[in-house]
Design a protein around this motif. Structure first.
Motif, PDB file in Angstrom:
ATOM      1  N   GLN A 176      -4.772   5.941 -10.738  1.00  0.00           N
ATOM      2  CA  GLN A 176      -3.623   5.484  -9.951  1.00  0.00           C
ATOM      3  C   GLN A 176      -4.077   4.795  -8.665  1.00  0.00           C
ATOM      4  OE1 GLN A 176      -0.513   5.683 -10.934  1.00  0.00           O
ATOM      5  NE2 GLN A 176      -0.780   6.974 -12.737  1.00  0.00           N
ATOM      6  N   SER A 212       2.867   2.582  -2.145  1.00  0.00           N
ATOM      7  CA  SER A 212       2.911   3.363  -3.383  1.00  0.00           C
ATOM      8  C   SER A 212       1.632   4.147  -3.622  1.00  0.00           C
ATOM      9  CB  SER A 212       3.166   2.428  -4.571  1.00  0.00           C
ATOM     10  OG  SER A 212       2.125   1.469  -4.671  1.00  0.00           O
ATOM     11  N   VAL A 213       0.499   3.699  -3.058  1.00  0.00           N
ATOM     12  CA  VAL A 213      -0.776   4.365  -3.326  1.00  0.00           C
ATOM     13  C   VAL A 213      -1.126   5.408  -2.268  1.00  0.00           C
ATOM     14  CG1 VAL A 213      -2.322   2.795  -2.071  1.00  0.00           C
ATOM     15  CG2 VAL A 213      -3.118   3.896  -4.158  1.00  0.00           C
ATOM     16  N   GLY A 272      -3.461   1.003  -7.605  1.00  0.00           N
ATOM     17  CA  GLY A 272      -2.672   0.769  -6.399  1.00  0.00           C
ATOM     18  C   GLY A 272      -3.414   0.015  -5.318  1.00  0.00           C
ATOM     19  N   TRP A 324       0.808  -1.219   0.000  1.00  0.00           N
ATOM     20  CA  TRP A 324       0.000   0.000   0.000  1.00  0.00           C
ATOM     21  C   TRP A 324       0.842   1.271   0.000  1.00  0.00           C
ATOM     22  CZ3 TRP A 324      -4.009  -2.337  -1.338  1.00  0.00           C
ATOM     23  CH2 TRP A 324      -4.378  -3.547  -0.763  1.00  0.00           C
TER      24      TRP A 324
END
Length: 457
Positions: free
Chosen positions: A307, A217-218, A311, A215
């Motif tokens: 995104q 990266s999001v 993600g 998680w």
């Protein structure tokens, strides 16, 4: 061999100390920097977003101690409802169809039942209900990509209890390079990996020890998305605010005419006393109204949503947005099904290498192929239905016999043909008077002379 390890460990500790100091230096430099969305940057902005440039920082978090990452994820779960919802959806999907125990190479129902009973007996003695243990494991794996379990054995080294522990507090004490921990340190107590402690990971790089939470990266996109929405609401509200400017002594075409202080004060007092009343004056006044213009950030939000959906391994329909048809919703659900299957595969693999392996060894001795029982997550209805339909198609096409199809479907024992639907019901229908139903004797037909003639005939 021990001397080599001691020498290796000394060198590794020097590198770790250097990496840790650099990681702390990076954090200290960025601690007071305000982000574009109005709050101090989190570890995901400082470290996670720069993982691939801040190599020393990542090295520390992924090979020594990941407490900071865990704390930051816990914090974000309270502030990001989308993230909390997705984690709940995935966790529930992983465990909703339950688990089974099956032989890896040879199916032996009696042995499978013994392993299953022993598994649940250990959980009961460890104060876990049937599903509590799996739920706690999968929640830790989904949220943090790491699970720590402390096993307890009796004097004969037979497994009797298990305890799923917290993620915070575990530090690598001794390692082979940066890929494998020999010992962990947990609140000043050392644990030997794979014996005193079972460490399960998900999304682990080959040159790292801890699993990397998926998680990270999001989370920066979620924070920017929330900031944009909040700013848009404020901007939309502000557009209703208008300010009126009275330029005294200036004509509409911009010509300036001198105004006496007395005339200026008179106009000012009239506007102050009753700004809504009409104003009569021989002094030129140019009136202007200014207001804030609202600019919708739709395009930016669309990009961020894409995104975020990617993600979070989810879809618009699963996040509560309406409009998707049934087929679209089912197609979008495949994205989540894929990550659910990945978590199921990872947890089953770790449990079979540790928990189930010890049970098999305690029950059957040497863990050879004949005694190799595996824990598996049951397939969901949709997946099982597609699988069974495919097997039936192979049977009907003549490329597989009945026993092969039943084995793939997981049906045990011999089939009792006399009790199948065809034998009990369809055969009578098929061999009955189909012709009589097409041409019943109580109706007039030509050429059969089986019906009574009517008065008309």
């Amino acid at each position: 061999m021990s001397k080599i390890f001691n020498l290796f460990k000394k060198k590794e500790l020097e590198e770790i100390t250097e990496d840790k100091n650099k990681a702390i230096e990076i954090q200290n430099k960025t601690a007071n920097i305000k982000s574009a969305y109005g709050k101090n940057k989190s570890v995901f902005d400082n470290i996670y977003s720069h993982y691939f440039t801040g190599e020393n920082a990542r090295s520390y978090y992924m090979t020594q101690c990941m407490d900071t990452l865990v704390e930051d994820i816990k914090k974000e779960l309270l502030e990001q409802p989308l993230l909390a919802r997705v984690i709940k959806n995935i966790s529930n999907s992983v465990i909703k169809d339950g688990i089974s125990f099956k032989g890896e190479t040879v199916r032996d129902l009696a042995k499978e039942k013994r392993v299953q009973d022993r598994f649940y007996k250990i959980l009961k003695d460890s104060d876990y209900l049937d599903t509590d243990f799996i739920e706690e494991c999968i929640l830790n794996l989904v949220k943090y990509s790491n699970v720590f379990i402390i096993p307890k054995r009796d004097k004969n080294e037979k497994l009797i209890n298990v305890l799923v522990t917290q993620n915070i507090g575990w530090k690598v004490d001794e390692a082979i390079g940066t890929c494998y921990a020999i010992k962990y340190l947990f609140f000043n107590k050392k644990y030997k990996n794979q014996w005193d402690i079972w460490h399960y990971t998900f999304n682990k790089e080959s040159d790292e020890i801890f699993g990397l939470p998926i998680w990270g990266s999001v989370i920066p996109y979620l924070r920017k998305y929330n900031f944009l929405i909040s700013s848009s609401i404020d901007s939309y509200s502000d557009q209703s605010i208008e300010k009126t400017i009275y330029e005294v002594g200036i004509t509409n075409n911009g010509t300036v005419r001198p105004v006496t202080p007395k005339a200026y004060n008179s106009i000012r007092n009239n506007l102050t006393d009753d700004p809504t009343a009409d104003l009569i004056t021989d002094v030129p006044i140019n009136v202007k109204t200014i207001s804030k213009t609202f600019t919708s950030p739709d395009k930016i939000l669309d990009v961020l949503e894409l995104q975020i959906i990617a993600g979070l391994y989810t879809s618009e329909s699963q996040l509560g947005q309406n409009g998707a048809g049934r087929q679209d919703a089912e197609a979008q659900k495949d994205n989540t099904d894929a990550i659910v299957n990945d978590f199921q595969t990872a947890l089953a693999k770790h449990l079979n290498k540790t928990f189930i392996k010890e049970i098999c060894k305690d029950l059957f001795g040497d863990n050879d192929e004949a005694n190799d029982i595996r824990l598996v997550f049951n397939s969901g209805f949709d997946k099982q239905e597609r699988k069974e339909k495919h097997e039936v198609f192979k049977f009907q096409s003549g490329v597989a016999d009945l026993n092969e199809v039943r084995k793939v479907m997981g049906y045990e024992g011999e089939i009792q043909a006399s009790k199948t639907f065809f034998k009990l019901y369809q055969q009578t229908e098929m061999n009955g008077s189909v012709a009589s139903k097409n041409s019943p004797s109580n109706q007039h037909t030509s050429g059969t002379n089986t019906t009574k003639k009517t008065k008309k005939n």
